[in-house]
Each structure stands twice: as structure tokens, then as C-alpha cells.
Design a protein around this motif. Structure first.
Motif, PDB file in Angstrom:
ATOM      1  N   ALA A   1       0.820  -1.204   0.000  1.00 30.61           N
ATOM      2  CA  ALA A   1       0.000   0.000   0.000  1.00 30.61           C
ATOM      3  C   ALA A   1       0.860   1.262   0.000  1.00 30.61           C
ATOM      4  O   ALA A   1       0.543   2.252  -0.678  1.00 30.61           O
ATOM      5  N   VAL A   2       1.966   1.272   0.764  1.00 31.08           N
ATOM      6  CA  VAL A   2       2.848   2.437   0.772  1.00 31.08           C
ATOM      7  C   VAL A   2       3.453   2.644  -0.613  1.00 31.08           C
ATOM      8  O   VAL A   2       3.604   3.780  -1.082  1.00 31.08           O
ATOM      9  N   ARG A   3       3.805   1.559  -1.315  1.00 26.88           N
ATOM     10  CA  ARG A   3       4.359   1.708  -2.660  1.00 26.88           C
ATOM     11  C   ARG A   3       3.327   2.350  -3.595  1.00 26.88           C
ATOM     12  O   ARG A   3       3.661   3.247  -4.384  1.00 26.88           O
ATOM     13  N   ILE A   4       2.058   1.909  -3.512  1.00 24.04           N
ATOM     14  CA  ILE A   4       1.005   2.506  -4.332  1.00 24.04           C
ATOM     15  C   ILE A   4       0.838   3.983  -3.976  1.00 24.04           C
ATOM     16  O   ILE A   4       0.643   4.837  -4.853  1.00 24.04           O
ATOM     17  N   LEU A   5       0.912   4.296  -2.666  1.00 26.53           N
ATOM     18  CA  LEU A   5       0.785   5.694  -2.237  1.00 26.53           C
ATOM     19  C   LEU A   5       1.900   6.559  -2.824  1.00 26.53           C
ATOM     20  O   LEU A   5       1.656   7.670  -3.309  1.00 26.53           O
ATOM     21  N   LEU A   6       3.122   6.069  -2.785  1.00 26.09           N
ATOM     22  CA  LEU A   6       4.248   6.831  -3.330  1.00 26.09           C
ATOM     23  C   LEU A   6       4.070   7.046  -4.832  1.00 26.09           C
ATOM     24  O   LEU A   6       4.384   8.131  -5.363  1.00 26.09           O
ATOM     25  N   GLU A   7       3.572   6.023  -5.539  1.00 27.04           N
ATOM     26  CA  GLU A   7       3.326   6.183  -6.971  1.00 27.04           C
ATOM     27  C   GLU A   7       2.273   7.255  -7.209  1.00 27.04           C
ATOM     28  O   GLU A   7       2.373   8.049  -8.167  1.00 27.04           O
ATOM     29  N   ALA A   8       1.258   7.291  -6.349  1.00 27.88           N
ATOM     30  CA  ALA A   8       0.218   8.309  -6.500  1.00 27.88           C
ATOM     31  C   ALA A   8       0.770   9.707  -6.249  1.00 27.88           C
ATOM     32  O   ALA A   8       0.482  10.658  -6.981  1.00 27.88           O
ATOM     33  N   LEU A   9       1.589   9.851  -5.183  1.00 33.26           N
ATOM     34  CA  LEU A   9       2.154  11.170  -4.878  1.00 33.26           C
ATOM     35  C   LEU A   9       3.106  11.633  -5.970  1.00 33.26           C
ATOM     36  O   LEU A   9       3.266  12.842  -6.197  1.00 33.26           O
ATOM     37  N   ALA A  10       3.751  10.669  -6.670  1.00 32.89           N
ATOM     38  CA  ALA A  10       4.734  11.021  -7.697  1.00 32.89           C
ATOM     39  C   ALA A  10       4.123  11.126  -9.085  1.00 32.89           C
ATOM     40  O   ALA A  10       4.858  11.317 -10.066  1.00 32.89           O
ATOM     41  N   SER A  11       2.803  11.021  -9.171  1.00 37.93           N
ATOM     42  CA  SER A  11       2.178  11.064 -10.498  1.00 37.93           C
ATOM     43  C   SER A  11       2.286  12.429 -11.156  1.00 37.93           C
ATOM     44  O   SER A  11       2.310  12.539 -12.382  1.00 37.93           O
ATOM     45  N   SER A  12       2.353  13.470 -10.349  1.00 35.34           N
ATOM     46  CA  SER A  12       2.427  14.819 -10.920  1.00 35.34           C
ATOM     47  C   SER A  12       3.829  15.428 -10.849  1.00 35.34           C
ATOM     48  O   SER A  12       4.165  16.305 -11.636  1.00 35.34           O
ATOM     49  N   ARG A  13       4.638  14.977  -9.925  1.00 33.18           N
ATOM     50  CA  ARG A  13       5.993  15.509  -9.795  1.00 33.18           C
ATOM     51  C   ARG A  13       6.850  14.489  -9.052  1.00 33.18           C
ATOM     52  O   ARG A  13       6.343  13.717  -8.241  1.00 33.18           O
ATOM     53  N   PRO A  14       8.168  14.461  -9.319  1.00 31.90           N
ATOM     54  CA  PRO A  14       9.042  13.519  -8.608  1.00 31.90           C
ATOM     55  C   PRO A  14       9.046  13.798  -7.109  1.00 31.90           C
ATOM     56  O   PRO A  14       8.936  14.959  -6.673  1.00 31.90           O
ATOM     57  N   ILE A  15       9.188  12.755  -6.318  1.00 33.58           N
ATOM     58  CA  ILE A  15       9.226  12.913  -4.865  1.00 33.58           C
ATOM     59  C   ILE A  15      10.414  12.157  -4.300  1.00 33.58           C
ATOM     60  O   ILE A  15      10.983  11.273  -4.944  1.00 33.58           O
ATOM     61  N   ALA A  16      10.789  12.515  -3.056  1.00 36.77           N
ATOM     62  CA  ALA A  16      11.850  11.839  -2.324  1.00 36.77           C
ATOM     63  C   ALA A  16      11.344  11.517  -0.931  1.00 36.77           C
ATOM     64  O   ALA A  16      10.808  12.401  -0.240  1.00 36.77           O
ATOM     65  N   LEU A  17      11.451  10.266  -0.525  1.00 37.80           N
ATOM     66  CA  LEU A  17      11.129   9.841   0.833  1.00 37.80           C
ATOM     67  C   LEU A  17      12.453   9.642   1.558  1.00 37.80           C
ATOM     68  O   LEU A  17      13.246   8.770   1.214  1.00 37.80           O
ATOM     69  N   VAL A  18      12.711  10.487   2.576  1.00 37.71           N
ATOM     70  CA  VAL A  18      14.003  10.521   3.260  1.00 37.71           C
ATOM     71  C   VAL A  18      13.780  10.090   4.706  1.00 37.71           C
ATOM     72  O   VAL A  18      13.071  10.766   5.467  1.00 37.71           O
ATOM     73  N   LEU A  19      14.385   8.973   5.090  1.00 37.11           N
ATOM     74  CA  LEU A  19      14.186   8.388   6.411  1.00 37.11           C
ATOM     75  C   LEU A  19      15.522   8.321   7.157  1.00 37.11           C
ATOM     76  O   LEU A  19      16.501   7.776   6.647  1.00 37.11           O
ATOM     77  N   ASP A  20      15.532   8.838   8.375  1.00 37.74           N
ATOM     78  CA  ASP A  20      16.753   8.863   9.179  1.00 37.74           C
ATOM     79  C   ASP A  20      16.652   7.862  10.320  1.00 37.74           C
ATOM     80  O   ASP A  20      15.550   7.451  10.733  1.00 37.74           O
ATOM     81  N   ASP A  21      17.816   7.467  10.851  1.00 34.98           N
ATOM     82  CA  ASP A  21      17.922   6.629  12.058  1.00 34.98           C
ATOM     83  C   ASP A  21      17.169   5.304  11.934  1.00 34.98           C
ATOM     84  O   ASP A  21      16.497   4.860  12.867  1.00 34.98           O
ATOM     85  N   LEU A  22      17.321   4.637  10.806  1.00 34.16           N
ATOM     86  CA  LEU A  22      16.610   3.367  10.639  1.00 34.16           C
ATOM     87  C   LEU A  22      17.164   2.273  11.535  1.00 34.16           C
ATOM     88  O   LEU A  22      16.551   1.203  11.660  1.00 34.16           O
ATOM     89  N   HIS A  23      18.309   2.482  12.170  1.00 35.63           N
ATOM     90  CA  HIS A  23      18.791   1.505  13.146  1.00 35.63           C
ATOM     91  C   HIS A  23      17.893   1.488  14.384  1.00 35.63           C
ATOM     92  O   HIS A  23      17.947   0.544  15.183  1.00 35.63           O
ATOM     93  N   HIS A  24      17.078   2.534  14.559  1.00 30.92           N
ATOM     94  CA  HIS A  24      16.114   2.575  15.660  1.00 30.92           C
ATOM     95  C   HIS A  24      14.705   2.252  15.193  1.00 30.92           C
ATOM     96  O   HIS A  24      13.762   2.332  15.987  1.00 30.92           O
TER      97      HIS A  24
END
Length: 930
Positions: A129-152
Motif C-alpha cells: 500500500a505504501v508503494r502505491i501511495l508513493l506512486e500516486a504522490l509522484a504522479s504529478s511531480r518527482p518525490i523523495a522519501l528521506v528516512l533517518d535513524d533506521l537503526h532505531h
């Protein structure tokens, strides 16, 4: 302070390459990994900045705090606020089934969900579902999902990231994430290692050059290198260590487990909070023990069974708070700062009990005193004489390497010793012995005020007449008071002690220290008397080393008072030869002996010989922790090296002087060292650095011999920096005192003042200083000093005649400068010789050709200046100093026409045709009269 880290140039091209694919409509992945504090958050921020600059919309998030217990925390943090906007703009883009799956993840969609899916399927469906959401958000313009501290990150977030990497979105989406490689989950590491087309940015330690660029320029170069070594190239550690400098001299090897800056401590506290209860208990025990750590000892301190301690150790290692030392069965904190942060987060009562348990365990194993001392300081009780002896022995063992820690242990010993324990048979010599040792340790640790206070208390306990015990404490305290700017108090203390000291050896040592105080307090005459007394007693008692130092002091004070004939300068070679044969460990008792000899050689314009003795003074004072002596020697060494045009070595000495001054804790010494650094920047021609140095330096704080040396350095630096106003200020502050015996009656100072006055457009003042240089050079009877004085006069002649257009005077100045260059070369004054040759060349070039040789016989009959009237001699002197007719009239309160009338008579009597001829005639007469 450490400047903020804003991203690495070496990574920018890789980031731009990764974003290029997104701009062309394809998905991309960027992984940022590195150890704690390596700047991964800053690099992620750089990714966001570059993405936004290229038209990519960025959404950033990180895991929620431990107590939040929110699944998919980083994903929610990044995207939850955008879902309501996306739903209103594109209500039909997400199928109902996907909206229901997302409702499990995002709180903003919970109300709109048809109903929760089965719990077992929720996590599985969320990634899709998150992948589909990202595709929807990127349908009009490129997007970047930036996640920090994934060790936590929680398991749900890790699952989503791994699924996105395995099945990328079919849209221009960038997934950028950062984690600590040692702490990341095995699943995430496996996904990254097996994924294709991932831009991997591994944060490596800073290079030394990059680390130095992040630090304040005010930190000495040598200490910047030490900070870099201690930080291991980690920007976070570097920032914390540098913040500690704001509290005084650097404390990398702290006396105790000192607190760390609050910002750093809070980060480590958050890491510890993620451990289990047993893990927190074990890491607390580790912080009390310190490196290296063995599991049985940790378990005993934590009061756990070993079987329970091993899993806790594994947990702490997985959080990268401690690491296994390769090739051993021991562990250590990932950095000493981490240990200190953990230690101060432990409750104080538990800490004390843990220290007591450590003492018992170490005592059973008969551990060395140095290992037991940190724990004894916390648990020993008053009147425990065994603890006093142990702390004193441990302090003796580490004082050379860690004087701050030695001072702390001596203070702890004093607190345990009863107030009436003054007998020398008490441990460590009783309270008086401990106080003297504490004063020594504090001086080596760069704590002059604490050292002075300890010695003052020791003096109260040591009765007058205690041969060999009281005099060293008094001498040390007087010197410290002087370095702290309390010279009057220091001299009064010494005078009182000398009056009641009957032991001859003590009297000689105190007399020499008094000579030091007087010579560095603008009283060379008094210094000479005390040095002579010390020399006489030392010779009678056979105290050769003390006698050498006294002879050096005798020479320096004689030169400073412009009476070198009385200074027994002929004894210097023999004294120097004796010092050369003395071993360093013996010379460490009197590191001022080679300093005095080096000062004398410097004053006598013998830079090569001066450097030899100053090198020795630096070496022995550094090993003895005598930072003040080392700083004085290094500043003088800079002057000698610059005189010999050895600028590369001078740069190193100047930086070492700044560090020694920093460690001494003396503001006056720091001003001298900063002045030396200004001179080096001026001589090397680095004008940008020079102007920065001058802005932070100011005028030297003391008008003594060392202060005068520093003043000369600052004046020359300002002169080269093109600041005649600053030169005039310093000239005016020292000019009146310098007209007689002076606060530094050295010919070099007068020559420098001549240059400064010429640069400031004051030829009359320049002529006066040149004349003063010639007069003093005659009194000193030194060939090099005479050459400096001739150079001063030559510059006056050349500069004045260049303004007036007089050829004869310029050629006379060129000849004088050439003669000076030859003598300066012979003396080893390479820099001054080069200046003299340059001045001669300029003079010859401006006059249109080489100077003509003077006729051997008198081609014209000239009248001696002695036949001039008093008024004519007055005007002739002013003419030779470069004054114009109008200026002479103003000076003598007569009309300009009167000056012209007298001047025509002067020309006729002297047989000259211009003003330069007047100056030459007066100069020749003055030379013959000598």
C-alpha cells in the motif's frame, strides 16, 4: 567551537547522479551509513536540499521516541501529514483496499477506513500500500522519501523499506535512508547488500585537514592535531571535545570522569534508554569500571550471575555502546566520551556502591595503585593513611603524562589526611609535602591559580629556616604570581623571604628567582645585583648548575641595562659548554639555565647560538611541565629563527608557543605567543593570515623584557600589514621609556622604530630613533648591533633623499646599507642582511646607477661641524633628521626665512650643496668621534 558539517563534497556528485534517474522518471535508492556522530543527518539534509533544488518534493521522517511505541514510526512521520492533501486532490487514485491497508499505518486515514483488515495481513499489505501511495504522490511531480535513524526503526518500517527495495515504485521516487551500520537490523543490511542500483554513501572519518578546517583557528595547531587524534575523525566527538576547551586548557586526559557537553550527553542517554533493564544495569557497571572490560568483573560489579551478564553484554554490543577489542576477550566503550556520558547518567548512590565493590575486587587481585586510585578517591574515608599513600604513589606515577589526574588524586589525598598531619613521617610528607606536590601538578596541568593557592598553604605549614623545603615553594609561587600578572606581589614575597633566609644554598636559589622577576619586570639593574649575588654564592658552594643559570641572568640583565662590560660576557662560552655536558634529567631541575643563556645570545644578536640553547630549554622545560619557561624559550626561538630566515621552523615554534602559553594558563604568556605567531605570518608574507592574527592579538600585556620582545614582533607585523596607525600607537606607548636605558634598550628595537616612523611619514622621528640606535650600539660594542644601527641610518638617508630627489645622499645610504649587509651576514642575521641589500639596490636604482667611490683625498675643503654656531648645529641636526624648512621653523619658533639664512651658511661652512650633504657630514663626524 566546531563549525557545522553541511555535507561532504566527495558525496555530492554521487547524490546528483542518484537524483538524475528520478528526474528522468525512474525510481532510485540512496543509502547513508556510518558510525554514530559521523554526520549522516547532515548528509541527509544535503540530499533534501539538492533534491528540492532540482524540483523534487521531499518528505522526511525518523523513528519516534522509545516511549511512543508507534508502528511504522518513520513512515508515518514523513507522510501522514500529506495524506489528507493527497486524498482531497486525487480522491480516486487510491483503491479502497489500499486505503484500508494504509489506515493501519497512518492515523490520518483511520477514520475513513471501512474496517481494519485481519492483524496477520496488516503488515504484509502495508508495504504494498505504501508503494502505491508513493506512486500516486509522484504522479504529478518527482518525490523523495528521506528516512533517518533506521537503526532505531520498528519492524514495520524495516518491512516497508525492504519491500520497496525489492519491488521499487513504478514512478520517479527517491528512497533515501540513513542508519548506523553496526546497529542496523540484519534484515535491512541484507536487503541493502542484495539490492541493485543502490547509491551507497559510507561516511568515513574526517581527514586531519578537514577536521582542522572545522575547528576554531584560535586553538593551537598542535592541540588541533591532538583533538583530531582523540576524536578519531568523528565530527560529533570532535565537537564535544572542542566544547570542553571553552572551560580552560584542553582536557582530553581529564583528571576525573568529567561530564560531557549536554547535547552530546542527551544523545548517549537516549541510546542507553533503548536497552533493557538488565542492559542498563550492566552498561552502568561498565562505565564505573572503564576500559578494558571483562565480563566476570562487570558481572561482579553489577551483582549479576555471569550467565545473565553475557546476554546483556551482547545487547549492549548490538547497540554499539561497547565493542569487542579485536583479538581479546575484552570489551571497550566505542569512545571515552560515551563512557563519561553513561557514567554521569547513573544514579550517584549506586555509583558509590559500585566503586566500593571495584576496590574490594582490585584489592584481592593486588592491582597497581594507578588502577585503584580512581575508585579509592570516591570511597576512602578520612584518616585512611593507607589510601593517602596509595593516591600519592599513583599521582607520582602518572604526573608526567596526566598532570590533571595527578592533581585530582593529590587533592583527594589531602581531604583524607587530618589537618594536624604535618610531620614529614606522614604519608607523602604530610600536608605540606602533599601541597607542594599538588602545586607542582597544578602548574603542569595549566592551573596557575590553583598551584599558587596550594603553595601558599604549604608555606604556612613549612616554618622559615627549613632548609631545602621552603625556598623552592616560595620561588615557585613567586614565579606563578608573576605569570598571573601580580608581579608586585611576587617581588615583595621574594624580598621578604630573602631577608629571613640564612641557608646559603636557599639564598642563592631565591636570589636567582628574584633576578628573573626583576629582569622580566623592567628592572634590569636590580636583576643584575641579585644575579651577581646568586653567582657568587653558587661558585663558593660549588653549585655549578645554579651558577650557570646565574651567569646567564647576569649577562641578560647587563645587556638590558646597557652595561654589557659589567656582565662578564666572556664567561658565556664556558658556561654554555658546561650546560651542553649536563644530562637532560639533571637539567630538568633548572630549565631556566639554557633559557638565560639563549636570551643572552639573542640580545647579543647571535641567532645561531641562541637557537641551540633555546632548543635545550624547550626540551627540558617540556619534560618537566614548566609551560612558562617553555613558552618564553619558544617565543625567543621564533625571534632567533626569523633573524636567520629559517621561517618554516619558526612557524612550528610559534604554534608550539601558543600551545605552551595555553597550557600555562597565563594571559601575558599567551599575548607573547600570539605576537610570535604574528611575526611569522608577517615574515612569510601571508597577509590575510597576518591581519587575522593581528585582530586577535592586541598589544603585549607586560612592559618587560619578554613583553618588549613581543612588542617588537607586533610592531613589525603591523608595519608589514600596512598599518602605520597601529605602529604609531605602539611607538608612542614605548617611545618615551625607550629614550634612556629603556624597557628594552636593544638596537634592533630602535631600528624597527626607525622603519615604523618612516612608514608613518615621520622622517624626523625616524632620524631620532636611528641616532638612538647608533648611540646604543656604541655602548654595547657589538658588531651586529652596530650594523643594525648603520642600517637604520641608511634607511633614513635613502628614504629622505628619495623624497627630496637628492642623489648624493641616496648613494651614501646605499653604501651604508651594503656595509651593514656584509656585517649582518657575518653575524648570521640573514633576514636583516637581505633587507640591507634590498635597500642598497633600491637606492642605486633610484639614483640612476651604482655609487661612485669617494675620492681618497679632500677634493674640497670642508669645515668641521664643530665650527658651526649653536643655532646652526641645531638646524643641521634637524635637517639630517629629514625635517623641511617649514617644520624646522615651527620646531624652533622662528620664521622660515631665518631657517633659510642659517641653512645657506651651514652649506658654505660644510662645503656641501644640499641637505643630504649636511646629514652625511654630521654622520661622518659622529662616526669619527667614536
Amino acid at each position: 567551537m566546531v563549525r557545522p558539517l553541511t555535507g561532504r563534497e566527495s558525496h555530492r556528485r554521487e547524490i546528483e547522479a542518484g537524483l538524475a534517474g528520478v528526474s528522468r522518471g525512474r525510481p532510485a535508492f540512496i543509502e547513508v551509513s556510518g558510525d554514530p556522530g559521523m554526520g549522516k543527518t547532515a548528509l541527509l539534509a544535503e540530499i533534501v536540499r539538492i533534491a528540492q533544488a532540482t524540483g523534487i518534493t521531499a518528505f522526511a521522517g525518523r523513528p519516534q521516541p522509545v516511549d511512543g511505541d508507534l508502528a511504522f514510526g518513520a513512515i508515518v512521520d514523513a507522510l501522514d501529514g500529506q495524506l489528507s492533501v493527497a486524498a482531497s486532490e486525487q480522491p480516486g487514485r487510491l483503491p479502497a483496499a489500499q486505503r484500508d491497508a494504509l489506515a493501519v499505518v497512518f492515523p490520518s486515514l483511520t477514520a475513513a477506513a471501512a474496517g481494519p483488515p485481519p492483524e496477520a495481513a496488516a503488515a504484509h499489505r502495508a508495504g504494498h500500500a505504501v508503494r502505491i501511495l508513493l506512486e500516486a504522490l509522484a504522479s504529478s511531480r518527482p518525490i523523495a522519501l528521506v528516512l533517518d535513524d533506521l537503526h532505531h526503526a520498528d519492524a514495520g518500517t524495516i518491512d516497508v523499506v525492504c519491500r520497496l527495495m525489492r519491488t521499487p515504485p513504478r514512478a520517479p521516487v527517491l528512497l533515501a535512508f540513513a542508519h548506523r551500520h553496526r546497529q542496523a537490523s540484519p534484515r535491512l543490511r541484507a536487503a541493502v547488500d542484495t539490492a541493485r542500483e543502490v547509491t551507497r554513501l559510507r561516511l568515513e572519518p574526517l581527514t586531519e585537514g578537514h577536521a582542522e578546517a572545522l575547528m576554531d583557528e584560535g586553538v593551537p595547531a598542535r592541540w588541533r592535531r591532538e583533538l583530531y587524534r582523540a576524536s578519531e575523525g568523528n565530527p560529533s566527538y570532535l565537537g564535544a571535545l572542542t566544547d570542553l576547551l571553552e572551560h580552560g586548557p584542553p582536557g582530553i586526559d581529564e583528571a576525573d570522569i568529567a561530564p560531557v557537553p549536554p547535547r552530546f550527553a542527551s544523545v548517549v542517554t537516549a541510546e542507553v534508554a533503548r536497552l533493557s533493564a538488565t542492559g542498563r544495569l550492566v552498561v552502568a557497571a561498565c562505565s564505573v569500571l572503564g576500559d578494558p572490560l571483562t565480563v566476570p568483573l562487570v558481572a561482579a560489579v553489577a551483582e549479576l550471575d555471569e550467565d545473565d551478564a553475557y546476554p546483556a553484554i551482547d545487547e549492549i554490543v548490538s547497540h554499539d555502546l561497547i565493542r569487542l577489542v579485536a583479538g581479546t576477550g575484552r570489551f571497550g566503550f566505542r569512545h571515552s566520551l560515551v563512557r563519561r556520558a553513561v557514567y554521569h547518567d547513573v544514579s550517584p548512590g549506586w555509583r558509590l556502591g559500585a566503586h566500593a565493590r571495584v576496590v574490594q575486587l582490585l584489592a584481592r587481585g593486588r592491582a597497581p595503585a594507578v588502577e585503584m586510585a580512581p575508585h579509592i578517591t570516591r570511597v576512602a574515608t578520612p584518616r585512611d593513611r593507607a589510601a593517602v599513600a596509595l593516591l600519592a604513589a599513583a599521582a607520582d606515577e602518572i604526573e608526567a603524562e596526566c598532570p590533571r589526574r595527578a592533581a585530582q588524586w593529590r587533592r583527594a589525598a589531602l581531604e583524607l589526611l587530618p589537618d594536624d598531619a604535618c610531620d614529614e613521617t606522614e604519608p607523602a610528607g604530610g600536608r605540606a609535602g602533599l601541597l607542594v606536590a599538588l602545586g607542582r601538578a597544578c602548574e603542569s596541568a595549566g592551573q596557575p591559580e590553583q598551584s599558587s593557592d596550594a603553595l601558599a598553604e604549604a608555606m604556612r605549614l613549612i616554618p622559615p629556616g627549613s632548609s631545602g623545603r621552603r625556598a623552592p615553594a616560595v620561588a615557585d609561587r613567586a614565579r606563578l604570581l608573576h605569570d598571573l600578572g601580580r608581579s608586585g606581589e611576587a617581588r615583595a614575597l621574594m624580598r621578604a623571604e630573602l631577608a629571613r633566609t640564612h641557608d646559603e644554598a636557599d639564598h642563592a636559589a631565591l636570589s636567582l628567582e628574584q633576578a628573573w622577576l626583576e629582569a622580566t619586570s623592567d628592572a634590569p639593574g636590580a636583576a643584575y645585583a641579585h644575579a651577581a649575588r646568586a653567582c657568587h654564592i653558587a661558585d663558593r658552594l660549588g653549585l655549578r648548575l645554579l651558577g650557570c643559570a646565574a651567569r646567564g641572568a647576569l649577562a641578560v640583565s647587563a645587556i638590558l641595562s646597557a652595561t654589557p662590560s659589567e656582565g662578564r660576557l666572556g664567561e658565556l662560552p664556558e658556561t654554555a659548554a658546561f650546560l651542553g655536558a649536563v644530562p637532560d634529567d639533571e637539567l630538568a631541575a633548572r630549565p631556566d639555565a639554557p633559557l638565560w643563556i639563549g636570551w643572552a645570545e639573542l640580545l647579543l644578536e647571535r641567532p645561531r647560538a641562541a637557537v641551540q640553547h633555546l632548543d635545550r630549554a624547550v626540551a627540558v622545560s617540556r619534560s618537566a611541565g614548566r609551560w612558562a619557561v617553555e613558552c618564553h624559550a619558544l617565543v625567543a626561538r621564533v625571534a632567533a629563527l626569523c633573524a636567520g630566515d629559517r621561517l618554516t621552523t619558526a612557524v612550528e615554534s610559534a604554534e608550539e608557543a601558543v600551545q605552551a602559553a595555553w597550557l600555562s594558563g597565563s594571559a601575558a604568556l599567551r599575548s607573547y605567543a600570539l605576537a610570535a605567531r604574528c611575526l611569522v605570518a608577517a615574515r612569510t608574507g601571508d597577509l590575510d593570515t597576518l591581519r587575522r592574527r593581528l585582530a586577535e592579538t592586541g598589544a603585549p600585556l607586560a612592559r618587560s623584557w619578554p613583553g618588549a620582545l613581543a612588542a617588537e614582533m607586533v610592531v613589525e607585523a603591523r608595519l608589514i600589514a600596512g598599518d602605520p596607525g597601529g605602529c604609531r600607537t605602539l611607538i608612542e606607548s614605548g617611545g618615551e621609556a625607550g629614550s634612556a636605558t629603556g624597557w628594552w634598550p636593544r638596537v634592533r628595537w630602535y631600528e624597527l622604530l626607525t622603519r615604523a616612523a618612516l612608514s608613518a611619514g615621520q622622517p624626523d622621528v625616524a632620524g631620532a630613533w636611528a641616532a638612538a640606535a647608533e648611540t646604543l650600539a656604541d655602548r654595547l660594542g657589538c658588531a651586529a648591533s652596530t650594523a643594525i644601527a648603520v642600517l637604520a641610518r641608511a634607511q633614513v638617508l635613502i628614504t629622505t633623499d628619495a623624497v627630496d630627489g637628492a642623489v648624493d645622499g641616496a648613494m651614501a645610504g646605499a653604501k651604508a646599507a651594503s656595509d651593514a649587509a656584509e656585517a649582518l651576514d657575518a653575524a648570521g642575521l640573514t633576514w636583516d642582511a637581505a633587507r640591507a641589500r634590498s635597500a642598497a639596490t633600491r637606492a642605486r636604482t633610484s639614483s640612476g646607477g651604482p655609487a661612485q667611490a669617494a675620492p681618497s683625498g679632500p677634493a674640497t675643503r670642508r669645515t668641521a661641524p664643530a665650527s658651526l654656531t649653536e643655532r646652526e648645529r641645531q638646524i643641521a641636526r634637524l635637517v639630517s633628521e629629514g625635517l623641511k624648512n617649514r617644520e624646522i621653523a615651527d620646531r624652533l619658533y622662528v620664521t622660515q626665512k631665518t631657517v633659510e639664512m642659517h641653512l645657506s651658511r651651514i652649506f658654505a661652512k660644510l662645503g656641501v650643496s644640499n641637505r643630504v650633504g649636511v646629514a652625511r657630514a654630521l654622520y661622518a663626524t659622529s662616526m669619527r668621534s667614536r
